[in-house]
Design a protein around this motif. Structure first.
Motif, PDB file in Angstrom:
ATOM      1  N   PHE A   7       1.096  -1.118  -0.035  1.00 43.78           N
ATOM      2  CA  PHE A   7       0.264  -0.438  -0.022  1.00 43.78           C
ATOM      3  C   PHE A   7       0.752   1.238   0.272  1.00 43.78           C
ATOM      4  O   PHE A   7       1.680   1.466   1.097  1.00 43.78           O
ATOM      5  CB  PHE A   7      -1.018   0.165   0.657  1.00 43.78           C
ATOM      6  N   VAL A   8       0.769   2.363  -1.319  1.00 42.20           N
ATOM      7  CA  VAL A   8       1.804   3.447  -1.274  1.00 42.20           C
ATOM      8  C   VAL A   8       1.644   4.529  -1.502  1.00 42.20           C
ATOM      9  O   VAL A   8       0.118   5.078  -2.179  1.00 42.20           O
ATOM     10  CB  VAL A   8       2.567   2.661  -2.902  1.00 42.20           C
ATOM     11  N   TYR A   9       1.864   4.977  -0.107  1.00 43.72           N
ATOM     12  CA  TYR A   9       1.382   6.453   0.069  1.00 43.72           C
ATOM     13  C   TYR A   9       2.459   7.246  -0.981  1.00 43.72           C
ATOM     14  O   TYR A   9       3.789   7.072  -0.368  1.00 43.72           O
ATOM     15  CB  TYR A   9       1.354   6.594   1.416  1.00 43.72           C
ATOM     16  N   VAL A  10       1.754   8.638  -1.696  1.00 42.92           N
ATOM     17  CA  VAL A  10       2.844   9.163  -2.220  1.00 42.92           C
ATOM     18  C   VAL A  10       2.017  10.957  -1.848  1.00 42.92           C
ATOM     19  O   VAL A  10       1.561  11.031  -1.642  1.00 42.92           O
ATOM     20  CB  VAL A  10       2.192   8.617  -3.886  1.00 42.92           C
ATOM     21  N   GLU A  51      -9.316   3.073   9.425  1.00 43.03           N
ATOM     22  CA  GLU A  51      -9.169   3.521   9.782  1.00 43.03           C
ATOM     23  C   GLU A  51      -7.930   4.507   9.387  1.00 43.03           C
ATOM     24  O   GLU A  51      -7.551   5.483   9.808  1.00 43.03           O
ATOM     25  CB  GLU A  51      -7.914   2.911  11.402  1.00 43.03           C
ATOM     26  N   LEU A  52      -7.950   3.622   8.686  1.00 51.01           N
ATOM     27  CA  LEU A  52      -5.904   4.474   7.502  1.00 51.01           C
ATOM     28  C   LEU A  52      -6.822   5.170   6.304  1.00 51.01           C
ATOM     29  O   LEU A  52      -7.655   4.634   5.844  1.00 51.01           O
ATOM     30  CB  LEU A  52      -4.924   2.966   7.091  1.00 51.01           C
ATOM     31  N   ASP A  53      -5.998   6.053   5.849  1.00 44.26           N
ATOM     32  CA  ASP A  53      -6.031   6.995   4.776  1.00 44.26           C
ATOM     33  C   ASP A  53      -5.486   5.630   3.438  1.00 44.26           C
ATOM     34  O   ASP A  53      -4.619   5.015   3.418  1.00 44.26           O
ATOM     35  CB  ASP A  53      -5.080   8.517   4.963  1.00 44.26           C
ATOM     36  N   PRO A  54      -6.946   6.769   2.614  1.00 47.62           N
ATOM     37  CA  PRO A  54      -6.452   5.909   0.840  1.00 47.62           C
ATOM     38  C   PRO A  54      -5.129   5.335   0.638  1.00 47.62           C
ATOM     39  O   PRO A  54      -4.869   7.180   0.661  1.00 47.62           O
ATOM     40  CB  PRO A  54      -7.563   6.147   0.376  1.00 47.62           C
ATOM     41  N   PRO A  55      -4.935   4.666   0.164  1.00 46.63           N
ATOM     42  CA  PRO A  55      -2.817   4.663  -0.454  1.00 46.63           C
ATOM     43  C   PRO A  55      -3.527   5.133  -1.573  1.00 46.63           C
ATOM     44  O   PRO A  55      -4.592   5.402  -2.544  1.00 46.63           O
ATOM     45  CB  PRO A  55      -2.702   2.973  -0.630  1.00 46.63           C
ATOM     46  N   TYR A  56      -1.477   5.743  -2.612  1.00 49.30           N
ATOM     47  CA  TYR A  56      -2.050   6.338  -4.191  1.00 49.30           C
ATOM     48  C   TYR A  56      -2.210   5.022  -4.685  1.00 49.30           C
ATOM     49  O   TYR A  56      -2.430   4.741  -6.042  1.00 49.30           O
ATOM     50  CB  TYR A  56      -0.787   7.038  -4.204  1.00 49.30           C
ATOM     51  N   GLU A  57      -1.814   3.964  -4.580  1.00 49.25           N
ATOM     52  CA  GLU A  57      -1.476   2.386  -5.147  1.00 49.25           C
ATOM     53  C   GLU A  57      -1.834   1.711  -4.405  1.00 49.25           C
ATOM     54  O   GLU A  57      -0.858   1.125  -3.059  1.00 49.25           O
ATOM     55  CB  GLU A  57      -0.377   2.926  -5.946  1.00 49.25           C
ATOM     56  N   ILE A  58      -1.539  -0.026  -4.892  1.00 50.02           N
ATOM     57  CA  ILE A  58      -2.025  -0.970  -4.711  1.00 50.02           C
ATOM     58  C   ILE A  58      -1.300  -1.542  -5.574  1.00 50.02           C
ATOM     59  O   ILE A  58      -1.554  -2.021  -6.595  1.00 50.02           O
ATOM     60  CB  ILE A  58      -3.076  -1.593  -3.520  1.00 50.02           C
ATOM     61  N   HIS A  59      -0.455  -2.476  -4.734  1.00 44.03           N
ATOM     62  CA  HIS A  59       0.439  -3.074  -5.870  1.00 44.03           C
ATOM     63  C   HIS A  59       0.707  -4.872  -5.360  1.00 44.03           C
ATOM     64  O   HIS A  59       0.729  -4.696  -3.755  1.00 44.03           O
ATOM     65  CB  HIS A  59       2.561  -3.040  -5.965  1.00 44.03           C
ATOM     66  N   VAL A  92       5.483   3.296   2.728  1.00 39.38           N
ATOM     67  CA  VAL A  92       4.302   2.113   1.802  1.00 39.38           C
ATOM     68  C   VAL A  92       4.622   1.126   3.401  1.00 39.38           C
ATOM     69  O   VAL A  92       5.404   0.544   4.161  1.00 39.38           O
ATOM     70  CB  VAL A  92       5.923   1.432   1.705  1.00 39.38           C
ATOM     71  N   ILE A  93       2.655   0.191   3.313  1.00 39.72           N
ATOM     72  CA  ILE A  93       2.677  -0.436   4.133  1.00 39.72           C
ATOM     73  C   ILE A  93       2.885  -1.646   3.833  1.00 39.72           C
ATOM     74  O   ILE A  93       2.224  -2.369   2.147  1.00 39.72           O
ATOM     75  CB  ILE A  93       1.076  -0.258   4.500  1.00 39.72           C
ATOM     76  N   MET A  94       4.045  -2.920   3.896  1.00 40.52           N
ATOM     77  CA  MET A  94       4.452  -4.265   2.856  1.00 40.52           C
ATOM     78  C   MET A  94       3.353  -5.052   3.845  1.00 40.52           C
ATOM     79  O   MET A  94       3.597  -5.845   5.121  1.00 40.52           O
ATOM     80  CB  MET A  94       5.465  -4.558   2.970  1.00 40.52           C
ATOM     81  N   VAL A  95       2.839  -6.506   3.308  1.00 40.29           N
ATOM     82  CA  VAL A  95       1.891  -7.506   3.822  1.00 40.29           C
ATOM     83  C   VAL A  95       2.695  -8.496   3.055  1.00 40.29           C
ATOM     84  O   VAL A  95       2.805  -8.025   1.477  1.00 40.29           O
ATOM     85  CB  VAL A  95       0.482  -7.647   3.504  1.00 40.29           C
ATOM     86  N   LYS A  96       3.792  -9.135   3.680  1.00 38.04           N
ATOM     87  CA  LYS A  96       4.201 -10.276   2.894  1.00 38.04           C
ATOM     88  C   LYS A  96       3.422 -12.143   3.198  1.00 38.04           C
ATOM     89  O   LYS A  96       3.618 -11.978   4.334  1.00 38.04           O
ATOM     90  CB  LYS A  96       5.785 -10.801   3.498  1.00 38.04           C
TER      91      LYS A  96
END
Length: 97
Positions: A7-10, A51-59, A92-96
């Motif tokens: 989840f990428v925040y720009v 609770e989180l703001d929307p990300p700019y992109e999701i990869h 960036v929030i990363m989930v592996k």
């Protein structure tokens, strides 16, 4: 198989720099057994609750193994462009998995 969701925040106004960074580094995935499965740019209207703001992109990215993921992260070509990421991305929030 390893899957990475990001989840990428720009930073506002730095979108073009982020796009240039992505254009330079995403093609390097294949070199390390990676694949870009999804790249989504959701709008604010697409979010229902949270609770989180929307990300700019999701990869959503996959790698054949941990070695491929590590090799991509340390790829010399990718390293050359990291300053663009640092300039344009707030977090960036990363989930592996």
């Amino acid at each position: 198989m390893i899957h990475i969701t990001q989840f990428v925040y720009v930073r506002e106004g730095k979108e073009d720099i982020f796009h240039e960074f992505e254009a330079r580094v995403l093609p390097l995935l294949e070199r390390h057994g990676g694949k870009l499965l999804m790249r989504i740019r959701p709008g604010a209207a697409d979010f229902i609750a949270g609770e989180l703001d929307p990300p700019y992109e999701i990869h959503l990215v996959s790698f054949q193994d941990e070695a491929g993921l590590q090799a991509y992260g340390s790829d010399e070509e990718r390293q050359k462009w990291l300053s663009m990421k640092e300039e344009s991305v707030t977090s960036v929030i990363m989930v592996k998995g």
